[in-house]
Design a protein around this motif. Structure first.
Motif, short mmCIF file in Angstrom:
data_model
loop_
_atom_site.label_atom_id
_atom_site.label_comp_id
_atom_site.label_asym_id
_atom_site.label_seq_id
_atom_site.Cartn_x
_atom_site.Cartn_y
_atom_site.Cartn_z
N ALA A 1 0.83 -1.21 0.00
CA ALA A 1 0.00 0.00 0.00
C ALA A 1 0.86 1.25 0.00
O ALA A 1 0.55 2.24 -0.65
CB ALA A 1 -0.93 -0.02 1.21
N SER A 2 1.98 1.22 0.72
CA SER A 2 2.84 2.40 0.80
C SER A 2 3.46 2.73 -0.56
O SER A 2 3.54 3.90 -0.94
CB SER A 2 3.94 2.19 1.84
N MET A 3 3.89 1.71 -1.30
CA MET A 3 4.45 1.94 -2.63
C MET A 3 3.38 2.50 -3.56
O MET A 3 3.62 3.44 -4.33
CB MET A 3 5.02 0.65 -3.20
N LYS A 4 2.19 1.93 -3.50
CA LYS A 4 1.09 2.40 -4.34
C LYS A 4 0.77 3.85 -4.04
O LYS A 4 0.60 4.67 -4.94
CB LYS A 4 -0.14 1.52 -4.11
N GLU A 5 0.74 4.19 -2.76
CA GLU A 5 0.44 5.57 -2.36
C GLU A 5 1.51 6.52 -2.88
O GLU A 5 1.21 7.60 -3.40
CB GLU A 5 0.36 5.66 -0.84
N CYS A 6 2.78 6.12 -2.76
CA CYS A 6 3.87 6.98 -3.22
C CYS A 6 3.78 7.24 -4.72
O CYS A 6 3.91 8.39 -5.18
CB CYS A 6 5.22 6.34 -2.89
N LEU A 7 3.55 6.20 -5.49
CA LEU A 7 3.48 6.36 -6.95
C LEU A 7 2.27 7.19 -7.36
O LEU A 7 2.34 7.99 -8.30
CB LEU A 7 3.45 4.99 -7.62
N GLN A 8 1.16 7.02 -6.66
CA GLN A 8 -0.02 7.84 -6.96
C GLN A 8 0.25 9.31 -6.67
O GLN A 8 -0.15 10.19 -7.45
CB GLN A 8 -1.22 7.34 -6.14
N LEU A 9 0.93 9.59 -5.57
CA LEU A 9 1.28 10.97 -5.25
C LEU A 9 2.25 11.56 -6.27
O LEU A 9 2.17 12.73 -6.63
CB LEU A 9 1.88 11.05 -3.84
N GLN A 10 3.17 10.73 -6.75
CA GLN A 10 4.12 11.21 -7.77
C GLN A 10 3.39 11.57 -9.06
O GLN A 10 3.69 12.60 -9.68
CB GLN A 10 5.18 10.15 -8.03
N LEU A 11 2.44 10.75 -9.47
CA LEU A 11 1.66 11.06 -10.67
C LEU A 11 0.86 12.34 -10.48
O LEU A 11 0.74 13.16 -11.40
CB LEU A 11 0.72 9.89 -11.01
N LEU A 12 0.31 12.52 -9.29
CA LEU A 12 -0.43 13.74 -8.98
C LEU A 12 0.46 14.97 -9.11
O LEU A 12 0.07 15.98 -9.70
CB LEU A 12 -1.02 13.65 -7.57
N GLU A 13 1.68 14.87 -8.56
CA GLU A 13 2.58 16.02 -8.64
C GLU A 13 3.00 16.29 -10.09
O GLU A 13 3.14 17.44 -10.49
CB GLU A 13 3.80 15.80 -7.76
N MET A 14 3.21 15.24 -10.86
CA MET A 14 3.57 15.44 -12.27
C MET A 14 2.44 16.13 -13.03
O MET A 14 2.68 16.98 -13.89
CB MET A 14 3.91 14.10 -12.93
N GLU A 15 1.19 15.78 -12.72
CA GLU A 15 0.06 16.46 -13.36
C GLU A 15 0.07 17.95 -13.03
O GLU A 15 -0.18 18.80 -13.91
CB GLU A 15 -1.26 15.83 -12.89
N MET A 16 0.39 18.29 -11.79
CA MET A 16 0.46 19.69 -11.39
C MET A 16 1.58 20.41 -12.14
O MET A 16 1.42 21.55 -12.60
CB MET A 16 0.68 19.81 -9.88
N LEU A 17 2.72 19.74 -12.29
CA LEU A 17 3.86 20.36 -12.97
C LEU A 17 3.56 20.60 -14.44
O LEU A 17 3.91 21.65 -15.00
CB LEU A 17 5.09 19.47 -12.82
N PHE A 18 2.91 19.64 -15.09
CA PHE A 18 2.57 19.82 -16.51
C PHE A 18 1.54 20.94 -16.69
O PHE A 18 1.53 21.61 -17.73
CB PHE A 18 2.06 18.52 -17.11
N SER A 19 0.68 21.15 -15.70
CA SER A 19 -0.27 22.27 -15.80
C SER A 19 0.44 23.60 -15.55
O SER A 19 0.06 24.62 -16.12
CB SER A 19 -1.40 22.08 -14.79
N MET A 20 1.47 23.59 -14.71
CA MET A 20 2.25 24.81 -14.46
C MET A 20 3.18 25.15 -15.61
O MET A 20 3.46 26.32 -15.88
CB MET A 20 3.09 24.64 -13.18
N PHE A 21 3.66 24.12 -16.31
CA PHE A 21 4.61 24.30 -17.41
C PHE A 21 4.06 23.59 -18.65
O PHE A 21 4.51 22.51 -19.02
CB PHE A 21 5.98 23.73 -17.04
N PRO A 22 3.04 24.20 -19.29
CA PRO A 22 2.35 23.52 -20.40
C PRO A 22 3.10 23.55 -21.73
O PRO A 22 2.77 22.80 -22.63
CB PRO A 22 1.04 24.31 -20.50
N ASN A 23 4.09 24.44 -21.86
CA ASN A 23 4.77 24.58 -23.14
C ASN A 23 5.72 23.41 -23.39
O ASN A 23 6.36 22.90 -22.47
CB ASN A 23 5.55 25.89 -23.19
N GLN A 24 5.82 23.01 -24.65
CA GLN A 24 6.67 21.89 -25.02
C GLN A 24 8.13 22.19 -24.68
O GLN A 24 8.64 23.26 -24.97
CB GLN A 24 6.54 21.60 -26.51
N GLY A 25 8.79 21.22 -24.04
CA GLY A 25 10.19 21.38 -23.71
C GLY A 25 10.46 21.95 -22.34
O GLY A 25 11.61 21.93 -21.87
N GLU A 26 9.44 22.47 -21.66
CA GLU A 26 9.66 23.03 -20.32
C GLU A 26 9.89 21.92 -19.30
O GLU A 26 10.68 22.09 -18.37
CB GLU A 26 8.46 23.89 -19.90
#
Length: 292
Positions: free
Chosen positions: A3-28
């Motif tokens: 469960a701990s590994m699953k939780e960590c990976l889910q949180l990482q995907l969540l943070e990546m979604e936030m980063l792609f919304s903050m930096f939407p331009n290609q190559g950022e």
């Protein structure tokens, strides 16, 4: 899957979604492995059994004043955010000393976060708020001052093992990176492939990060030696430059390049550079002195 590994990976995907919304331009946001997020999703869904690679990427930040860019290299261990995030910021506009101080400040800030807290966005915000002073004052750090305290640096030596190193383009990349950074050591080509890199910790870690990706899988750091120093570390170096080490080979099978390096010669090379102790660490074989 725990469960701990699953939780960590889910949180990482969540943070990546936030980063792609903050930096939407290609190559950022540049992922080292463009398939890593898909593989993590498949792992979480149960359609992939093998643990996916770690998420590694570079974000290019534009600092408004002064007008400069910072590349923030990020590695998310599988256990992040409960394991420490690996960060390294660099800019062509910073000299070595200021880049070192910038990363010390960034690491210190991230160290204030509690386990379980996402902190890539916080690291980005810290760089945007605090990096300007490192650029504006980069010339002042070398001004003489009787009150200035010497900065302590970590001198690092990494011993890296690979199943083999044959390809010409890979060998060229290793040498180019070694000579571009302020590191010394060697790369022994053939089977096995051995790399030693030494220098300030930041430069060795950047070397390690750069040569491994995007797709070098059969490689590991078998041993590392570090020491704190207030000097430039030159007296700690065992090697004077970064060069390719070519030794005699056993069993050259032509086009397959399936040959083993002469480990006896390699042991003699290590002895000349006061590193005989590493032989057993790399190969699990006790070295035998030729003088016996």
């Amino acid at each position: 899957m725990s469960a701990s590994m699953k939780e960590c990976l889910q949180l990482q995907l969540l943070e990546m979604e936030m980063l792609f919304s903050m930096f939407p331009n290609q190559g950022e946001v540049k992922l080292e492995d463009v398939n890593v997020l898909t593989n993590i999703k498949r792992y979480l869904e149960g359609t992939r059994e093998a643990l996916p690679p770690k998420i590694e990427f570079v974000i290019t930040l534009q600092i408004e004043e002064p007008k400069v860019k910072i590349d923030l290299q990020v590695t998310m261990p599988h256990g992040y955010p409960y394991a420490a995030l690996q960060l390294f910021g660099r800019s062509s506009e910073l000299d070595r000393q200021q880049q070192l101080l910038l990363n010390k400040g960034l690491t210190s800030h991230i160290g204030t976060f509690d386990p379980g807290e996402l902190c890539v966005c916080a690291a980005i915000q810290w760089l945007q708020d605090n990096s300007a002073s490192y650029f504006l004052n980069r010339k002042l750090v070398f001004e003489p001052s009787t009150q200035a305290k010497p900065v302590k640096n970590t001198f690092l030596r990494m011993w890296i093992y690979s199943h083999h190193i044959y390809q010409q383009d890979l060998r060229k990349k290793i040498l180019d990176v070694g000579k571009r950074l302020d590191v010394t050591g060697f790369c022994m080509t053939g089977k096995p492939g051995i790399i030693c890199v030494e220098g300030f910790k930041e430069h060795c870690e950047e070397f390690w990060h750069t040569i491994r990706y995007p797709n070098w899988k059969h490689i590991s750091c078998k041993h590392a030696e570090s020491v704190e120093t207030e000097g430039n570390g030159e007296d700690l170096r065992l090697f004077h430059s970064f060069e390719e080490l070519l030794l005699e080979a056993h069993g050259d099978y032509g086009l397959r390049n399936d040959y083993h390096m002469n480990l006896g010669q390699f042991l003699e090379f290590l002895k000349k550079h006061k590193s005989e102790h590493v032989f057993q660490i790399l190969f699990g074989i006790e070295s035998k002195s030729s003088d016996a």
